[in-house]
Design an enzyme around this catalytic site. Sequence first.
Site, mmCIF file in Angstrom:
data_model
loop_
_atom_site.group_PDB
_atom_site.id
_atom_site.type_symbol
_atom_site.label_atom_id
_atom_site.label_comp_id
_atom_site.label_asym_id
_atom_site.label_seq_id
_atom_site.Cartn_x
_atom_site.Cartn_y
_atom_site.Cartn_z
ATOM 1 N N LYS A 198 2.975 3.370 90.564
ATOM 2 C CA LYS A 198 3.456 4.668 91.049
ATOM 3 C C LYS A 198 2.539 5.176 92.163
ATOM 4 O O LYS A 198 3.001 5.646 93.202
ATOM 5 C CB LYS A 198 3.502 5.679 89.882
ATOM 6 C CG LYS A 198 4.630 5.391 88.897
ATOM 7 C CD LYS A 198 4.525 6.200 87.609
ATOM 8 C CE LYS A 198 5.625 5.746 86.638
ATOM 9 N NZ LYS A 198 5.545 6.352 85.313
ATOM 10 N N GLN B 219 2.587 10.349 81.552
ATOM 11 C CA GLN B 219 2.983 8.972 81.236
ATOM 12 C C GLN B 219 3.195 8.812 79.731
ATOM 13 O O GLN B 219 2.361 9.220 78.924
ATOM 14 C CB GLN B 219 1.896 7.989 81.733
ATOM 15 C CG GLN B 219 2.230 6.517 81.549
ATOM 16 C CD GLN B 219 3.419 6.046 82.379
ATOM 17 O OE1 GLN B 219 3.693 6.582 83.445
ATOM 18 N NE2 GLN B 219 4.137 5.067 81.881
ATOM 19 N N ASP C 37 10.177 13.588 86.097
ATOM 20 C CA ASP C 37 10.758 12.619 85.157
ATOM 21 C C ASP C 37 12.164 13.037 84.707
ATOM 22 O O ASP C 37 12.894 12.233 84.136
ATOM 23 C CB ASP C 37 9.888 12.526 83.896
ATOM 24 C CG ASP C 37 8.921 11.353 83.925
ATOM 25 O OD1 ASP C 37 9.278 10.310 84.493
ATOM 26 O OD2 ASP C 37 7.822 11.493 83.358
HETATM 27 N N1 GUN Z 1 6.885 5.270 80.220
HETATM 28 C C1 GUN Z 1 7.829 4.324 80.407
HETATM 29 N N2 GUN Z 1 8.770 4.745 81.284
HETATM 30 C C2 GUN Z 1 8.398 5.984 81.668
HETATM 31 C C3 GUN Z 1 8.942 6.942 82.571
HETATM 32 O O1 GUN Z 1 9.989 6.741 83.200
HETATM 33 N N3 GUN Z 1 8.255 8.098 82.700
HETATM 34 C C4 GUN Z 1 7.128 8.351 82.001
HETATM 35 N N4 GUN Z 1 6.536 9.536 82.179
HETATM 36 N N5 GUN Z 1 6.595 7.507 81.163
HETATM 37 C C5 GUN Z 1 7.218 6.321 80.991
#
Ligand code: GUN
Length: 307
Positions: free
Chosen positions: A70, A114, A137
């Site tokens: 990211k 996360q 998200d």
């Molecule tokens: N963990 C796995 N996929 C995601 C996601 O799309 N967003 C977040 N915040 N954590 C994750």
Amino acid sequence: MRSASDPLSPPTAANTSVTQIIDGKAIAATIRLEVADHVREHVAAGRRAPSLKVVLLGEDPASASYVRGKNRACAETGIDSETLTYGADLSEADLLQIIRSLNEDASVDGILVQLPLPDHIDEQKVLRAVSPAKDVDCFHPENVGRLVIGEPGFRPATPAGIMELLKRSGVETRGRSAVVIGRSNIVGKPMANLLVQKGIDATVTVCHSRTVDLPAVARSADILIAAIGRAEFVTAEMVKPGAAVIDVGMNRVGDPSRDRGYRLCGDVDFEGVAPIAGWITPVPGGVGPMTIAMLLKNTLFAATGLF
Ligand code: GUN
């Protein structure tokens, strides 16, 4: 290119001949360029660059790797990103306080916590604490509600990425039968909600562990989305010839012949299904890169109101 046949037509030899492998890596790269253009325009107009804060607890290697991806993608598109890393023993109260201060910080556009979080933390409580205006998200109930009623706003990254893959690959959704296997809050449920929206117009079924004769339901799909987290669960017998098959899975399967001791595979038996599908996403290189690309779009939206 895809088969000349229509996915709604009955299975015949004619519509099994050509399969389009959907290149998520290339489509995601195009979207990153589009986002970078918008960011450049935004900054050229005298505004500060969009800013994303990622909150990471603990040292789970998969989470750390996602977060690095990211940050890399943000840097590439001109988005300022920073990861705030804490120990897995951070208290829920302290995490909520950190989120509150990010909510109040006018120099922060997007906040991403996360997942998964350690067991002692109530995930729903944390996701509700993120300001809906910074919820890149799209996990806050207010944003989930906006998605369900079709209001403009954030869209959850993985399902939104799948919608882009379908659109940019020329997969018709209107009036088509879409089957989503999996009912998670992150993928299955929002996926079904996006597919049923006006203008997309698919007829949607969601399958899960209690579905009776899941293979038969899957076989009715013109668009089949596999999001169950079980390696190579979808086999050729579960796929209608000519269907678009989207594989959300990312599973580690033990493989002593590899240095790292495992191989990555999706929820779809790619070798078996690819010859009969009209379209199929590979793993890796299909849905995965799209998730990050759509997070960038959401961060751009948080900063500018633009998509
Ligand atoms: N963990 C796995 N996929 C995601 C996601 O799309 N967003 C977040 N915040 N954590 C994750």
